[in-house]
Every structure is written in structure tokens, then in C-alpha cells.
Scaffold this active site. Structure first.
Site, PDB file in Angstrom:
ATOM      1  N   GLU A   1       1.427   1.545  11.326  1.00 30.97           N
ATOM      2  CA  GLU A   1       0.552   0.410  11.006  1.00 30.97           C
ATOM      3  C   GLU A   1      -0.231  -0.070  12.225  1.00 30.97           C
ATOM      4  OE1 GLU A   1       0.378  -0.465   7.725  1.00 30.97           O
ATOM      5  OE2 GLU A   1       1.839   1.123   7.401  1.00 30.97           O
TER       6      GLU A   1
ATOM      7  N   GLY B   1       0.851  -1.189   0.000  1.00 32.95           N
ATOM      8  CA  GLY B   1       0.000   0.000   0.000  1.00 32.95           C
ATOM      9  C   GLY B   1       0.883   1.233   0.000  1.00 32.95           C
TER      10      GLY B   1
END
Length: 188
Positions: free
Chosen positions: A86, A9
Site C-alpha cells: 500500500e 479493494g
């Protein structure tokens, strides 16, 4: 020991940590999906954005970029950065990275990847599947501290094409978001 981190991503275009080299490749048995809610970067609690996570998928592959980190201080900096960045992804998995579709042996084993699982007890931001139209509407209008969700999608599309990956899901979704935005009334 060398640390390898797989980005599928935003890590592809905005790494945020020091690394020695990159390796474009793919992992087997996963596909990239816009099922992860983003309330900290590309959306808010009341209007979450959508970012990619990985979903197990027999026979599929997911292209991305792996980052090789060899210096101890760089490995520590990378992990500290990723644990914050994250934080909405509840799984850390170690996978094999391949660089050629014909290869049966991986180019690198033990590559770290962050995944947002569908377990709502561990991952409160998991949004799950939706139709292309629903995904596109949400992505077109969600915005968070890191900017509009659509910019994330468009940057992902561009970055994947740059590494030679034509991800049909990402391309179709980007086209649908552009269509939605083109139909907005123009301010006069």
C-alpha cells in the site's frame, strides 16, 4: 493487542498476510472511488491504472472485509506486507467497523485502513474524479506488473457481490468496461 485491518479493494480477494478470522462489515462516512492511480501494480508511470481509495462522504458507507490478527509475529508480517503493498496510499486511519445497518455501536473499533488522499504533495498518484466513460477507458486498457487493470475491477465486483455488497459505482464501471471491450474489433 489485536490488530484489525479493513480491506475495501484487492485485500478482499488477495490478502497476502496471515490472519485469524474475517468479519464482513462497513465503515461510515466514506465511499469507495477509483481515484487512486496505480503505477506499480495495475498500470505504469506512462499509463497509470486506477484502483480504489476512500473519499469522505457524509451519510455514506463502504462495505468490505476486516481481518483479525492476534499473534505478534503475524501482526508484524501483516504491517510489513501492507507497508510495501500500500506504499502509494499516504494515510493510515483507524475507523469503526459495523456489521448491521441498524447498529449504532460498532462491532470493532480501531480498525486500520489505508487511504490514498487527494493531497498531491503527499500522494503523487492521486488521479481524482473522472466521468464513468473516462474511468472505464483508462481501466479497460491499463496494465501493470500485477496484470490488467480491468481484472482488478472485475475481481472487485465479484468479491463484493460474494460478500453481499452491490456497489453501484463498481457495477456500473464494470459494465462500461465490458461494453468498451465488446466493441473492440476481433482479430481474425
Amino acid at each position: 493487542m489485536t490488530l484489525w485491518v479493513f480491506g475495501y479493494g484487492s485485500i478482499i480477494w488477495k490478502t497476502g498476510f496471515p490472519y485469524d478470522e474475517t468479519l464482513v462489515g462497513f465503515i461510515k462516512g466514506y465511499r469507495r472511488v477509483f481515484y487512486q492511480g496505480s503505477t506499480d501494480h495495475r498500470g505504469t508511470e506512462g499509463a497509470p491504472g486506477r484502483t480504489v481509495t476512500l473519499e469522505p462522504a457524509e451519510g455514506e458507507i463502504c462495505w468490505g472485509v476486516s481481518y483479525k490478527i492476534t499473534k505478534e509475529e503475524d501482526k508484524q508480517a501483516a504491517i510489513e506486507h501492507l507497508e510495501v503493498r500500500e506504499k502509494q496510499y499516504d494515510q493510515k486511519v483507524y475507523v469503526d467497523l459495523f456489521t448491521d445497518l441498524k447498529d449504532s455501536s460498532p462491532a470493532v473499533s480501531g480498525v486500520l485502513v489505508y487511504i490514498g488522499s487527494p493531497d498531491k504533495k503527499r500522494n503523487k498518484n492521486y488521479l481524482g474524479p473522472a466521468s464513468l466513460e473516462e474511468l472505464a477507458k483508462q481501466i479497460a486498457y491499463a496494465e501493470g506488473p500485477s496484470g490488467p487493470n480491468r481484472d482488478y475491477l472485475f475481481q472487485l465486483e465479484k468479491s463484493l457481490l460474494r460478500i453481499g455488497c452491490k456497489d453501484e459505482h463498481v457495477i456500473s464501471l464494470a459494465e462500461e468496461v465490458r461494453r468498451i471491450l465488446s466493441e473492440e474489433p476481433k482479430a481474425s
